[in-house]
Structures are given as structure tokens and as C-alpha cells.
Scaffold this active site. Structure first.
Site, mmCIF file in Angstrom:
data_model
loop_
_atom_site.group_PDB
_atom_site.id
_atom_site.type_symbol
_atom_site.label_atom_id
_atom_site.label_comp_id
_atom_site.label_asym_id
_atom_site.label_seq_id
_atom_site.Cartn_x
_atom_site.Cartn_y
_atom_site.Cartn_z
ATOM 1 N N CYS A 59 0.851 -0.996 -0.330
ATOM 2 C CA CYS A 59 0.341 -0.108 0.239
ATOM 3 C C CYS A 59 0.788 1.320 0.182
ATOM 4 O O CYS A 59 1.945 1.200 -0.370
ATOM 5 C CB CYS A 59 -0.783 0.144 1.111
ATOM 6 S SG CYS A 59 -0.156 0.262 2.551
ATOM 7 N N ARG A 60 0.565 2.488 0.582
ATOM 8 C CA ARG A 60 0.720 3.471 0.427
ATOM 9 C C ARG A 60 1.753 3.334 1.644
ATOM 10 O O ARG A 60 3.970 4.089 1.419
ATOM 11 C CB ARG A 60 0.284 5.217 0.944
ATOM 12 C CG ARG A 60 1.100 6.019 0.660
ATOM 13 C CD ARG A 60 0.766 7.671 0.402
ATOM 14 N NE ARG A 60 0.423 7.412 1.781
ATOM 15 C CZ ARG A 60 0.631 7.670 3.242
ATOM 16 N NH1 ARG A 60 1.677 8.527 2.842
ATOM 17 N NH2 ARG A 60 -0.083 7.305 3.897
#
Length: 170
Positions: A59-60
Site C-alpha cells: 500500500c502507500r
């Protein structure tokens, strides 16, 4: 169940050896910045992941993958790993990232900017022009409270219909 975390360099080696890289962020986030070759499979529509010697989820920042490790492990038909620090750590390690500055900002960032601006405008107008304008700030606050409580955000739905958000660039 928790999945082992691996560094960006370890992930890069696994991917080079045939592992699949799966980005669990939303399509608008993926369109704005992504690791080249990553499949976009948002967490709310993940499905089964297999047909590879291994899978690396990211994810980020690593928070969403960590919070959803059990779900990600259950979706994996092969050894699975979490990219420690997500896209941010990948970028910090000097590995390639495809940025598309022409893609619209993520919807939730647009909601935050719009809600913040409306609250400030409501307060300023309430202090300078007419106290009734404070109702705008209260209305936005109530909307955010409702969105957080129910998971449905009218402002996000409205912003998603705006012309700049109609076509998500990939």
C-alpha cells in the site's frame, strides 16, 4: 495470522524472480503513483491471488497491508509477504516509481481539502459577515461525523462525479 514483512530490496529480488506485486490501494491512488508492474487489486475487491512463486502486497505506507494481513494471507495461494513501509519505502530505497501528476488527487484527499476549505470559509464569514455562516462549518462537521459513522460520504460521491475525476488515468 500475520504475514512476514520484507524490505524493498528483498521485495525487488522476489519480483525479479517471478513474484507478483499486488497494490491493495484504490484505483485513484494507484493511478497517481505506482510501482511499475504492480497489479492494482483494491482490498475491497481483492479475490484470490496465485499462479506465482510468491506474492508481495503493498500500500502507500504499509499500514493498510499490516491491518489487513489476515485477509491478504487468506487470499494467497502461495507464500505471501508485506512490503515494509509500502510505496513510500520503495521510493526511499531509490527503486522505480511511476508518477502521474496529471491524475487527479485521491478522492479522500479531495474531501479533506474541500471540507477544510468550507470550514475555514464558514468560520471567516461567520466572524466577518454574519454569524449564521457558522452553520456552514457545523454542516460540514456533521457530514464528516456521519461519513465516519456510516462509511458513506456524500462529499466523496459528489466529488467523484466532477469532470476531473471521471476518467482515472493509469
Amino acid at each position: 495470522m500475520t504475514l512476514p514483512t520484507i524490505t524493498p530490496d528483498e521485495a525487488h529480488r522476489l519480483i525479479t524472480d517471478g513474484a507478483r506485486l499486488v497494490d491493495i490501494r484504490s484505483a485513484d491512488e494507484h493511478a497517481r503513483a505506482r510501482i511499475p508492474g504492480a497489479e492494482n487489486r483494491p482490498i475491497n475487491a481483492l479475490g484470490r491471488v496465485g499462479d506465482a512463486p510468491a506474492v508481495v502486497y503493498h500500500c502507500r505506507s504499509g499500514m493498510r497491508t499490516g491491518a489487513n494481513a489476515a485477509l491478504l494471507a487468506a487470499a494467497s495461494d502461495c507464500p505471501a509477504y508485506l512490503l515494509e513501509g509500502g510505496l513510500d519505502a520503495w521510493r526511499a530505497a531509490g527503486l522505480p516509481v511511476a508518477d502521474n501528476s496529471k491524475a487527479p488527487l485521491e478522492i479522500m484527499r479531495q474531501v479533506q481539502i474541500t471540507a477544510g476549505a468550507l470550514v475555514v470559509i464558514g468560520v471567516v464569514l461567520g466572524l466577518v459577515v454574519q454569524p449564521a455562516f457558522l452553520g456552514l462549518s457545523a454542516f460540514v462537521g456533521a457530514g464528516l461525523l456521519f461519513a465516519g459513522s456510516t462509511g458513506w460520504c456524500g462529499m466523496a460521491k459528489l466529488l467523484a462525479m466532477m469532470p476531473w475525476n471521471r476518467r482515472v488515468a493509469t
